[in-house]
Enzyme design. Sequence first.
Site, short mmCIF file in Angstrom:
data_model
loop_
_atom_site.label_atom_id
_atom_site.label_comp_id
_atom_site.label_asym_id
_atom_site.label_seq_id
_atom_site.Cartn_x
_atom_site.Cartn_y
_atom_site.Cartn_z
N GLY A 39 0.77 -1.03 -0.09
CA GLY A 39 0.04 -0.01 0.19
C GLY A 39 0.67 1.29 0.16
N ASP A 95 0.66 3.54 4.57
CA ASP A 95 -0.42 4.23 3.81
C ASP A 95 -1.57 4.72 4.57
OD1 ASP A 95 -1.14 1.72 4.44
OD2 ASP A 95 -1.76 1.26 2.31
N ASP A 98 -5.16 1.90 10.62
CA ASP A 98 -6.67 1.65 10.94
C ASP A 98 -6.67 0.90 12.19
OD1 ASP A 98 -9.53 0.91 10.56
OD2 ASP A 98 -9.13 -0.58 9.31
N LYS A 126 -6.88 6.75 10.23
CA LYS A 126 -8.48 6.23 10.24
C LYS A 126 -8.59 5.85 11.50
CE LYS A 126 -10.02 2.96 7.82
NZ LYS A 126 -10.54 2.00 6.36
N PHE A 147 -14.07 2.64 3.47
CA PHE A 147 -12.76 2.06 3.01
C PHE A 147 -12.26 2.91 1.79
CE2 PHE A 147 -10.45 -1.21 0.69
CZ PHE A 147 -10.00 -1.82 1.61
N LEU A 148 -11.06 3.20 1.95
CA LEU A 148 -10.41 3.97 0.84
C LEU A 148 -9.53 3.27 0.07
CD1 LEU A 148 -9.25 6.58 3.44
CD2 LEU A 148 -11.47 6.74 2.15
N ASP A 154 -5.45 -0.51 -1.92
CA ASP A 154 -6.27 -1.18 -2.86
C ASP A 154 -7.43 -1.82 -2.36
OD1 ASP A 154 -5.10 -3.12 -0.85
OD2 ASP A 154 -5.72 -4.44 -2.48
N ARG A 160 -4.95 0.53 -6.99
CA ARG A 160 -3.88 1.20 -6.69
C ARG A 160 -3.31 2.27 -7.52
NH1 ARG A 160 -2.01 -2.05 -2.16
NH2 ARG A 160 -2.12 -4.26 -2.49
#
Length: 175
Positions: A39, A95, A98, A126, A147-148, A154, A160
């Site tokens: 990521g 990246d 979470d 996040k 969800f990004l 991805d 990506r």
Amino acid sequence: MKTIVLTRQQIQEKVKELGQRISQDFNRENLIVVGVLNGAFIFTADLVRAIDLPLQVDFIRVASYGSGKSSSGTITLTKDIERPVQGEKILLVEDIVDTGLTIHRLKQHFLQHGAASVHICALIDKRERRELDEKIDYIGFEVAEGFLVGYGLDFAEQYRNLPDVYHLNNTTVPK
Ligand code: IMP
């Protein structure tokens, strides 16, 4: 369907700002910048070009998410960096943070192997599902939820390559 969350211009400006802060904070010290694959590959590539310090770049890889949207909860190191970290200053580039499990596990990994320090730079913080409150030294953006995808992020290995970051509104795996 997806909606834009961060434009490439916003990301570019933020990367520049983060690079300047990191360059000032480390004051000519040598850094090993470690990107977390897959990521963070684009973020790492952009960030190192915004850092004015002597540095080496390496990558580490962990498996946690599989091909879905929810974490398995277990972080497995599938590729380590290829140089000794003993006495080195590490900047871990992620990246998105979470639950916090990945950065926590990786920070412990480098400290156990004798790194002098481990700082963390995350493009996106996040906090929706945070379980471990590991300190993030450099945060690009805070995004509350969702969800990004894009800019390296991805869903099922897709998206990506998008230059901007989007919120993915449905879970259909693209062909
Ligand atoms: P954590 O261990 O739960 O903090 O998860 C970190 C990893 O989960 C990141 O490196 C991403 O690969 C992945 N991840 C978490 N949220 C997202 C998202 O919204 N989109 C894409 N990947 C995500």
